[in-house]
Design a protein around this motif. Sequence first.
Motif, short mmCIF file in Angstrom:
data_model
loop_
_atom_site.label_atom_id
_atom_site.label_comp_id
_atom_site.label_asym_id
_atom_site.label_seq_id
_atom_site.Cartn_x
_atom_site.Cartn_y
_atom_site.Cartn_z
N UNK A 134 3.27 10.47 4.78
CA UNK A 134 2.40 9.63 3.96
C UNK A 134 3.11 9.23 2.68
N UNK A 135 3.77 10.19 2.03
CA UNK A 135 4.50 9.90 0.80
C UNK A 135 5.60 8.86 1.06
N UNK A 136 6.32 9.03 2.16
CA UNK A 136 7.40 8.10 2.50
C UNK A 136 6.81 6.71 2.74
N UNK A 137 5.73 6.64 3.48
CA UNK A 137 5.10 5.35 3.76
C UNK A 137 4.62 4.68 2.47
N UNK A 138 4.01 5.44 1.59
CA UNK A 138 3.52 4.88 0.34
C UNK A 138 4.66 4.38 -0.54
N UNK A 139 5.76 5.11 -0.56
CA UNK A 139 6.90 4.66 -1.37
C UNK A 139 7.52 3.39 -0.76
N UNK A 140 7.54 3.28 0.58
CA UNK A 140 8.05 2.06 1.22
C UNK A 140 7.15 0.87 0.90
N UNK A 141 5.85 1.07 0.96
CA UNK A 141 4.91 -0.01 0.63
C UNK A 141 5.08 -0.43 -0.82
N UNK A 142 5.28 0.54 -1.68
CA UNK A 142 5.45 0.26 -3.10
C UNK A 142 6.72 -0.57 -3.32
N UNK A 143 7.79 -0.23 -2.62
CA UNK A 143 9.05 -0.96 -2.76
C UNK A 143 8.91 -2.37 -2.19
N UNK A 144 8.20 -2.53 -1.08
CA UNK A 144 8.02 -3.85 -0.48
C UNK A 144 7.24 -4.79 -1.38
N UNK A 145 6.30 -4.22 -2.12
CA UNK A 145 5.49 -5.04 -3.01
C UNK A 145 6.18 -5.29 -4.33
N UNK A 146 7.37 -4.74 -4.51
CA UNK A 146 8.15 -4.99 -5.72
C UNK A 146 7.77 -4.08 -6.88
N UNK A 147 7.07 -3.00 -6.61
CA UNK A 147 6.73 -2.06 -7.66
C UNK A 147 7.75 -0.92 -7.62
N UNK A 148 8.14 -0.49 -8.76
CA UNK A 148 9.10 0.63 -8.76
C UNK A 148 8.59 1.82 -9.47
#
Length: 148
Positions: A134-148
Amino acid sequence: MLEDIQNGQPPCSDSPETFTDSVLNALDYKDFPALCRAQAKIAVNSKDKKLDVVFQSHITAMLGALNLYLDPELSYGWHEASLIASKSLGQGINHACNIRTWIHQFLCNGKLPLHQYGQYHSSILEDEDFAQEIQLHLSEVQQQEGHS
């Protein structure tokens, strides 16, 4: 509902009849001694000070519905008796249906309605591998949306 009762009208419920309702509605005057014995057993159990609040409220609701149903001066059916008992506890139609189910189960097996409130149930989130996914998925979604 209070106006209906004051005007001599039974409280009405639009809930559909369940299997439990049909079984309870099939009871007649021959079953009153057994119902009175059940009422007495529940009354004794209701006085147990060791019961938790939820369990106590279930027993109180059952006893209230039985008292209303068995009172010859009132002549309430199961629906009306359970609805009044439910409303007196600040609950609604679903709770009234639960009351009838608890009474039916008690009449069938002599056991009072247990509950699961407050008991520990494990969560899938406690699985470390799943939590990491879940953490990995959330960090991938965050990166795709351009949030760091």
